[in-house]
Every structure is written in C-alpha cells, then in structure tokens.
Design a protein around this motif. Structure first.
Motif, PDB file in Angstrom:
ATOM      1  N   ALA A  25       3.232   5.301  10.418  1.00  0.00           N
ATOM      2  CA  ALA A  25       3.411   4.774   9.072  1.00  0.00           C
ATOM      3  C   ALA A  25       4.350   5.666   8.260  1.00  0.00           C
ATOM      4  O   ALA A  25       5.170   5.166   7.479  1.00  0.00           O
ATOM      5  N   LEU A  26       4.252   6.980   8.428  1.00  0.00           N
ATOM      6  CA  LEU A  26       5.159   7.900   7.739  1.00  0.00           C
ATOM      7  C   LEU A  26       6.606   7.671   8.168  1.00  0.00           C
ATOM      8  O   LEU A  26       7.512   7.602   7.324  1.00  0.00           O
ATOM      9  N   VAL A  27       6.825   7.540   9.469  1.00  0.00           N
ATOM     10  CA  VAL A  27       8.177   7.311   9.972  1.00  0.00           C
ATOM     11  C   VAL A  27       8.688   5.950   9.509  1.00  0.00           C
ATOM     12  O   VAL A  27       9.845   5.815   9.090  1.00  0.00           O
ATOM     13  N   LEU A  31       2.254   7.943  -0.176  1.00  0.00           N
ATOM     14  CA  LEU A  31       1.610   6.710  -0.650  1.00  0.00           C
ATOM     15  C   LEU A  31       2.289   5.463  -0.077  1.00  0.00           C
ATOM     16  O   LEU A  31       1.630   4.435   0.116  1.00  0.00           O
ATOM     17  N   ALA A  32       3.581   5.549   0.226  1.00  0.00           N
ATOM     18  CA  ALA A  32       4.264   4.432   0.884  1.00  0.00           C
ATOM     19  C   ALA A  32       3.723   4.233   2.296  1.00  0.00           C
ATOM     20  O   ALA A  32       3.556   3.095   2.746  1.00  0.00           O
ATOM     21  N   ALA A  33       3.436   5.331   2.979  1.00  0.00           N
ATOM     22  CA  ALA A  33       2.830   5.229   4.307  1.00  0.00           C
ATOM     23  C   ALA A  33       1.434   4.612   4.210  1.00  0.00           C
ATOM     24  O   ALA A  33       1.054   3.774   5.039  1.00  0.00           O
ATOM     25  N   LEU A  37      -0.007   1.095   5.866  1.00  0.00           N
ATOM     26  CA  LEU A  37      -1.288   0.941   6.552  1.00  0.00           C
ATOM     27  C   LEU A  37      -2.126  -0.158   5.912  1.00  0.00           C
ATOM     28  O   LEU A  37      -2.821  -0.916   6.602  1.00  0.00           O
ATOM     29  N   MET A  38      -2.044  -0.279   4.591  1.00  0.00           N
ATOM     30  CA  MET A  38      -2.772  -1.341   3.891  1.00  0.00           C
ATOM     31  C   MET A  38      -2.203  -2.713   4.248  1.00  0.00           C
ATOM     32  O   MET A  38      -2.965  -3.672   4.426  1.00  0.00           O
ATOM     33  N   ILE A  76       3.966  -8.214   0.469  1.00  0.00           N
ATOM     34  CA  ILE A  76       2.770  -7.408   0.228  1.00  0.00           C
ATOM     35  C   ILE A  76       3.153  -5.942   0.012  1.00  0.00           C
ATOM     36  O   ILE A  76       2.658  -5.284  -0.908  1.00  0.00           O
ATOM     37  N   TYR A  77       4.063  -5.448   0.853  1.00  0.00           N
ATOM     38  CA  TYR A  77       4.508  -4.054   0.734  1.00  0.00           C
ATOM     39  C   TYR A  77       5.204  -3.819  -0.605  1.00  0.00           C
ATOM     40  O   TYR A  77       4.976  -2.792  -1.248  1.00  0.00           O
TER      41      TYR A  77
END
Length: 116
Positions: A32-34, A9-11, A15-16, A98-99
């Motif tokens: 995004a995962l990395v 969900l962090a990835a 992306l969001m 935002i993150y």
C-alpha cells in the motif's frame, strides 16, 4: 512531516479501498505504501499531461472525462505493481472514486492537525 503523514494516511486509504471494494486488492501495508507513492507520482507527472492532451474531450463531456483519467492512472498503478491489483477499468473507476473521497478527508485532517 506533512508529506510523510499524508503518504502514510494515503496508504491507509488504499487499504480501506481494498477493504470496502473487492475489485481492488492490496497484499499488505508495504504494498500500500508503494502503491500510494506510485499513484501520487502518476498524479503529479502524468495527470497534468493527460488533462492537457484530452482537453477537448473534457470540455465536451463537461469535465466527466477527468474521472476516466483518474481511473486509467489508478488502473496503470495496479498493473505495474506486484502487491496492488485492480480488476479492470470499472473496478479502477469505482476504486479511484473511493480513494479520491478518502484522500479529501485525509488532506482535510492533515491540514487541520498541522494548523494547530
């Protein structure tokens, strides 16, 4: 289970951020995962050290310097990863805000989902 779900969900949150704000670019979900992993590691290892080292400045600015620390870590992750790019400090500041807001929602959702 909770760690893997939060990481995925962090990835998605990264992306969001890239979708909502053009100052942050993510090439694909793997990038995004990395990036989520690196940001998490930076927040776990470097952030406490930076918070302690900059404690006088943080006290004088009534905690607002913590936003600068978050932005610098976000920017550092963008500068060392190939598929994740941040267009400067101000983009890192807004992107990290935002993150952080999205991660608050992610953590609350995971906590309520796994509490059942």
């Amino acid at each position: 289970m909770k760690l893997i779900l939060t990481w995925l969900l962090a990835a998605c949150a990264l992306l969001m951020v890239a979708y909502l704000y053009p100052g942050v670019q993510v090439q694909n979900f793997t990038s995004a995962l990395v990036a989520a992993l690196v940001i998490g590691l930076f927040n776990m290892v470097l952030r406490p050290l930076l918070v302690v080292l900059t404690l006088p400045v943080t006290i004088v600015t009534l905690g607002l310097f913590l936003f600068v620390i978050n932005a610098l870590l976000f920017w550092a992750a963008g500068s060392i990863l190939a598929g994740f790019h941040v267009n400067g400090f101000w983009a890192a500041l807004l992107g990290s805000l935002i993150y952080s807001a999205l991660m608050l929602l992610v953590n609350a959702a995971v906590r309520s989902l796994l509490a059942r």
